[in-house]
Scaffold this active site. Structure first.
Site, mmCIF file in Angstrom:
data_model
loop_
_atom_site.group_PDB
_atom_site.id
_atom_site.type_symbol
_atom_site.label_atom_id
_atom_site.label_comp_id
_atom_site.label_asym_id
_atom_site.label_seq_id
_atom_site.Cartn_x
_atom_site.Cartn_y
_atom_site.Cartn_z
ATOM 1 N N LYS A 9 0.788 -1.043 -0.103
ATOM 2 C CA LYS A 9 0.031 -0.190 0.060
ATOM 3 C C LYS A 9 0.835 1.350 0.080
ATOM 4 C CE LYS A 9 -3.800 -2.128 2.344
ATOM 5 N NZ LYS A 9 -4.517 -2.239 3.813
ATOM 6 N N TYR A 49 -12.234 -2.451 -3.032
ATOM 7 C CA TYR A 49 -12.836 -2.633 -1.465
ATOM 8 C C TYR A 49 -14.240 -2.432 -1.678
ATOM 9 C CZ TYR A 49 -8.361 -2.260 0.971
ATOM 10 O OH TYR A 49 -7.128 -2.770 1.477
ATOM 11 N N PHE A 57 -15.478 3.719 7.580
ATOM 12 C CA PHE A 57 -14.032 3.946 7.064
ATOM 13 C C PHE A 57 -13.659 3.961 5.653
ATOM 14 C CE2 PHE A 57 -13.850 -0.533 8.279
ATOM 15 C CZ PHE A 57 -13.433 -0.933 7.075
ATOM 16 N N ARG A 85 -1.746 -14.508 4.108
ATOM 17 C CA ARG A 85 -2.607 -13.709 5.114
ATOM 18 C C ARG A 85 -1.892 -13.874 6.614
ATOM 19 N NH1 ARG A 85 -6.668 -10.355 4.237
ATOM 20 N NH2 ARG A 85 -7.672 -10.976 6.249
ATOM 21 N N THR A 91 -5.504 -7.313 10.919
ATOM 22 C CA THR A 91 -5.581 -5.841 10.154
ATOM 23 C C THR A 91 -5.062 -4.969 11.001
ATOM 24 O OG1 THR A 91 -7.568 -7.015 9.141
ATOM 25 C CG2 THR A 91 -7.505 -4.789 9.084
ATOM 26 N N ARG A 102 2.659 -6.835 9.119
ATOM 27 C CA ARG A 102 2.208 -5.580 10.104
ATOM 28 C C ARG A 102 2.784 -5.376 11.436
ATOM 29 N NH1 ARG A 102 -3.729 -7.146 7.441
ATOM 30 N NH2 ARG A 102 -3.792 -5.740 5.783
ATOM 31 N N ASN A 112 -1.586 -0.297 7.281
ATOM 32 C CA ASN A 112 -0.990 -1.385 7.485
ATOM 33 C C ASN A 112 -0.020 -1.963 6.746
ATOM 34 O OD1 ASN A 112 -3.196 -1.949 5.834
ATOM 35 N ND2 ASN A 112 -4.308 -3.024 7.668
ATOM 36 N N HIS A 115 -1.943 -5.331 1.685
ATOM 37 C CA HIS A 115 -3.104 -5.996 1.209
ATOM 38 C C HIS A 115 -2.826 -7.474 0.835
ATOM 39 C CE1 HIS A 115 -7.234 -6.914 -0.278
ATOM 40 N NE2 HIS A 115 -6.407 -7.606 -1.033
ATOM 41 N N GLU A 126 -9.611 -10.272 -7.477
ATOM 42 C CA GLU A 126 -8.887 -9.326 -7.345
ATOM 43 C C GLU A 126 -7.816 -9.198 -8.384
ATOM 44 O OE1 GLU A 126 -7.754 -9.095 -3.079
ATOM 45 O OE2 GLU A 126 -9.736 -8.741 -2.252
HETATM 46 P P1 IDP Z 1 -7.815 -6.835 5.653
HETATM 47 O O1 IDP Z 1 -6.721 -5.730 4.974
HETATM 48 O O2 IDP Z 1 -6.626 -7.552 6.686
HETATM 49 O O3 IDP Z 1 -8.267 -7.941 5.064
HETATM 50 P P2 IDP Z 1 -10.401 -5.666 6.019
HETATM 51 O O4 IDP Z 1 -11.252 -5.859 7.175
HETATM 52 O O5 IDP Z 1 -10.572 -6.361 4.600
HETATM 53 O O6 IDP Z 1 -8.828 -5.890 6.535
HETATM 54 O O7 IDP Z 1 -10.098 -4.085 5.651
HETATM 55 C C1 IDP Z 1 -9.359 -3.667 4.517
HETATM 56 C C2 IDP Z 1 -8.499 -2.362 4.835
HETATM 57 O O8 IDP Z 1 -9.303 -1.181 5.523
HETATM 58 C C3 IDP Z 1 -7.563 -2.748 6.192
HETATM 59 O O9 IDP Z 1 -6.323 -3.274 5.754
HETATM 60 C C4 IDP Z 1 -7.334 -1.272 6.621
HETATM 61 O O10 IDP Z 1 -6.229 -0.619 5.797
HETATM 62 C C5 IDP Z 1 -8.596 -0.703 6.464
HETATM 63 N N1 IDP Z 1 -9.359 -0.794 7.794
HETATM 64 C C6 IDP Z 1 -9.930 -1.803 8.223
HETATM 65 N N2 IDP Z 1 -10.614 -1.891 9.342
HETATM 66 C C7 IDP Z 1 -10.718 -0.330 9.583
HETATM 67 C C8 IDP Z 1 -11.102 0.465 10.563
HETATM 68 O O11 IDP Z 1 -11.693 -0.144 11.651
HETATM 69 N N3 IDP Z 1 -10.698 1.924 10.323
HETATM 70 C C9 IDP Z 1 -10.010 2.306 9.516
HETATM 71 N N4 IDP Z 1 -9.351 1.293 8.386
HETATM 72 C C10 IDP Z 1 -9.694 0.074 8.426
HETATM 73 MG MG MG Z 2 -9.682 -7.761 3.597
#
Ligand code: IDP
Ligand code: MG
Length: 138
Positions: A9, A49, A57, A85, A91, A102, A112, A115, A126
């Site tokens: 990212k 997304y 968010f 993963r 996350t 991370r 973080n 992805h 994707e």
């Molecule tokens: P992942 O990247 O671990 O699959 P997801 O739940 O799919 O996590 O969320 C996608 C991305 O959205 C996360 O990697 C992070 O950058 C962002 N994100 C997820 N949850 C939050 C939140 O509660 N606040 C702000 N950003 C979030």
């Molecule tokens: Mg995800």
């Protein structure tokens, strides 16, 4: 054999962690099948997304992903989705285990670093969203 989509990212690119992220996946035994740097547009990131469209968010997430170049790659190997993963960690980077990408390089739930597709079905969708078939090398 499985393929998955990984993005370094914009925060990961800004912090010069591209090589480190690729190094970890390669060292684990996952093979690079495609690689490119992309200044992703809003349309692409919104599609990527779309599962989060209703989340509070979402707007901030799309802004973050379009704030600078990302490095997109397809990596492949046995159970590549699960393996990558696990290597990425939780996350919320604050809760990600040390030794994960991370957990070693981030502290934020949003910024973080990486992805990775969450399921083989997500991975197929994707990979097709970010790469054309002729960009993927078997
Ligand atoms: P992942 O990247 O671990 O699959 P997801 O739940 O799919 O996590 O969320 C996608 C991305 O959205 C996360 O990697 C992070 O950058 C962002 N994100 C997820 N949850 C939050 C939140 O509660 N606040 C702000 N950003 C979030
Ligand atoms: Mg995800």
């Amino acid at each position: 054999m499985e393929r998955t989509l990984i993005l370094v990212k914009p925060d990961g690119v800004r912090r010069a962690l591209v090589g480190e992220v690729i190094r970890r996946f390669e060292a684990r035994g996952l093979r690079l099948a495609a690689l490119k740097m992309v200044l992703a547009g809003k349309d692409l990131v919104e599609k990527h997304y779309e599962e989060h469209r209703e989340k509070p968010f979402y707007g901030s997430l799309v802004e973050y992903l379009t704030s600078g170049p990302v490095v997109a790659m397809v990596i492949e190997g046995p159970n590549a989705v699960q393996a990558s993963r696990t290597m990425m960690g939780a996350t919320n980077a604050l809760e990600a285990a040390p030794g994960t990408i991370r957990g070693d390089f981030a502290l934020s739930i949003e910024e973080n670093i990486v992805h990775g597709s969450a399921t083989p079905e997500d991975a197929q969708r994707e990979v097709a969203l970010w790469f054309s078939p002729d960009e993927i090398v078997s």
